[in-house]
Design a protein around this motif. Structure first.
Motif, short mmCIF file in Angstrom:
data_model
loop_
_atom_site.label_atom_id
_atom_site.label_comp_id
_atom_site.label_asym_id
_atom_site.label_seq_id
_atom_site.Cartn_x
_atom_site.Cartn_y
_atom_site.Cartn_z
N SER A 88 -9.78 40.86 203.82
CA SER A 88 -8.89 41.49 202.85
C SER A 88 -9.55 42.70 202.21
CB SER A 88 -8.51 40.48 201.76
OG SER A 88 -7.77 41.12 200.74
N ASP A 89 -8.77 43.75 201.97
CA ASP A 89 -9.30 44.91 201.26
C ASP A 89 -9.29 44.68 199.75
OD1 ASP A 89 -6.57 45.03 200.99
OD2 ASP A 89 -6.41 47.19 201.33
N ASN A 90 -8.64 43.60 199.31
CA ASN A 90 -8.61 43.25 197.90
C ASN A 90 -8.70 41.72 197.80
OD1 ASN A 90 -8.06 42.77 195.19
ND2 ASN A 90 -6.47 44.34 195.07
N PRO A 91 -9.92 41.17 197.87
CA PRO A 91 -10.08 39.70 197.88
C PRO A 91 -9.46 39.00 196.67
CG PRO A 91 -12.13 40.78 198.50
CD PRO A 91 -11.20 41.85 198.03
N ALA A 92 -9.55 39.60 195.49
CA ALA A 92 -8.97 38.95 194.31
C ALA A 92 -7.46 38.82 194.46
CB ALA A 92 -9.33 39.73 193.05
N ALA A 93 -6.80 39.88 194.91
CA ALA A 93 -5.35 39.83 195.10
C ALA A 93 -4.98 38.83 196.19
CB ALA A 93 -4.82 41.22 195.46
N ALA A 94 -5.79 38.75 197.23
CA ALA A 94 -5.52 37.78 198.29
C ALA A 94 -5.60 36.36 197.75
CB ALA A 94 -6.51 37.97 199.44
N LEU A 95 -6.59 36.09 196.90
CA LEU A 95 -6.71 34.75 196.31
C LEU A 95 -5.53 34.44 195.40
CD1 LEU A 95 -10.51 34.42 195.45
CD2 LEU A 95 -9.20 33.13 197.14
N VAL A 96 -5.13 35.40 194.59
CA VAL A 96 -3.98 35.20 193.69
C VAL A 96 -2.74 34.88 194.52
CG1 VAL A 96 -2.44 36.32 192.03
CG2 VAL A 96 -4.92 36.54 191.79
N ALA A 97 -2.51 35.64 195.58
CA ALA A 97 -1.36 35.38 196.44
C ALA A 97 -1.46 34.00 197.09
CB ALA A 97 -1.24 36.47 197.50
N GLN A 108 -4.29 21.04 192.37
CA GLN A 108 -5.14 19.99 191.82
C GLN A 108 -6.34 19.74 192.72
OE1 GLN A 108 -5.00 18.53 188.70
NE2 GLN A 108 -7.03 17.88 189.36
N ALA A 109 -6.12 19.75 194.03
CA ALA A 109 -7.24 19.60 194.98
C ALA A 109 -8.23 20.74 194.81
CB ALA A 109 -6.72 19.54 196.41
N LEU A 110 -7.72 21.94 194.58
CA LEU A 110 -8.59 23.10 194.34
C LEU A 110 -9.42 22.89 193.07
CD1 LEU A 110 -9.54 25.99 194.98
CD2 LEU A 110 -7.58 26.81 193.65
N ARG A 111 -8.78 22.45 191.99
CA ARG A 111 -9.53 22.18 190.75
C ARG A 111 -10.62 21.14 190.99
NH1 ARG A 111 -4.29 21.61 188.90
NH2 ARG A 111 -3.48 23.55 188.08
N ASP A 112 -10.28 20.08 191.71
CA ASP A 112 -11.26 19.04 192.01
C ASP A 112 -12.42 19.60 192.83
OD1 ASP A 112 -9.59 17.26 190.69
OD2 ASP A 112 -8.76 16.40 192.54
N ALA A 113 -12.11 20.43 193.81
CA ALA A 113 -13.15 21.03 194.65
C ALA A 113 -14.06 21.94 193.83
CB ALA A 113 -12.51 21.81 195.80
N VAL A 114 -13.49 22.72 192.93
CA VAL A 114 -14.30 23.61 192.09
C VAL A 114 -15.24 22.78 191.22
CG1 VAL A 114 -14.22 25.27 190.17
CG2 VAL A 114 -12.72 25.57 192.15
N ARG A 115 -14.73 21.68 190.66
CA ARG A 115 -15.59 20.80 189.85
C ARG A 115 -16.74 20.25 190.68
NH1 ARG A 115 -10.86 19.52 187.03
NH2 ARG A 115 -10.28 17.84 188.42
N ILE A 116 -16.46 19.87 191.91
CA ILE A 116 -17.52 19.32 192.78
C ILE A 116 -18.57 20.38 193.07
CG2 ILE A 116 -17.99 18.50 195.13
CD1 ILE A 116 -15.22 17.06 194.95
#
Length: 147
Positions: A88-97, A108-116
């Motif tokens: 991506s030429d704009n990684p932050a925008a790609a993540l938001v999308a 919720q799975a993403l939140r759990d993964a970030v905590r881990i």
């Protein structure tokens, strides 16, 4: 990052990952034949290609081979996501999308993964609030932060 698996490669690897043990061409063939008409030699060729690409390792057993996954389906999915994000030429925008496409369960799975990934120290510091009194890092409290 290797290129994404083709449709038949994915069907074969799905079985290898699901069974999580060394498998024979015959076992994969018989399972695939429940869904489609496919020849033994086709499955043998696909497994040989997956071996050459580094997705499976094989060990001789008589005149045949047993094939075993080199990594997990989760590692494959992560590599695909990382590769797409890196392009991506704009990684932050790609993540938001991407986050916008997620279901509540996926977020919720993403939140759990970030905590881990952050580990217990980060989780404790985050729960301490702005005062920073709870969960303080003992090394920084004693001035021994190592910097």
């Amino acid at each position: 990052m290797p290129r994404p698996l083709g449709e038949l490669e994915d069907a074969v690897m799905t079985r290898v990952w699901k069974w999580n043990r060394p498998v024979t061409v015959r076992e994969v063939l018989e399972d695939l034949q429940r869904e489609r008409s496919i020849a033994y030699t086709t499955v043998m060729t696909v497994l040989d290609n997956l071996h050459q690409k580094g997705w499976v390792r094989r060990e001789a057993e008589g005149r045949a081979y047993r094939y075993e996954a080199v990594s997990t389906r989760a590692a494959y999915a992560a590599a695909l996501m990382n590769d797409a994000w890196a392009q991506s030429d704009n990684p932050a925008a790609a993540l938001v999308a991407f986050f916008g496409m997620m279901s509540d369960e996926q977020r919720q799975a993403l939140r759990d993964a970030v905590r881990i990934v952050q580990g217990p120290e980060t989780s404790e510091a985050a729960s301490a609030g702005p005062a920073g009194t709870a969960g303080e890092n003992p090394a920084s409290a004693s001035g021994g932060g190592g910097r």
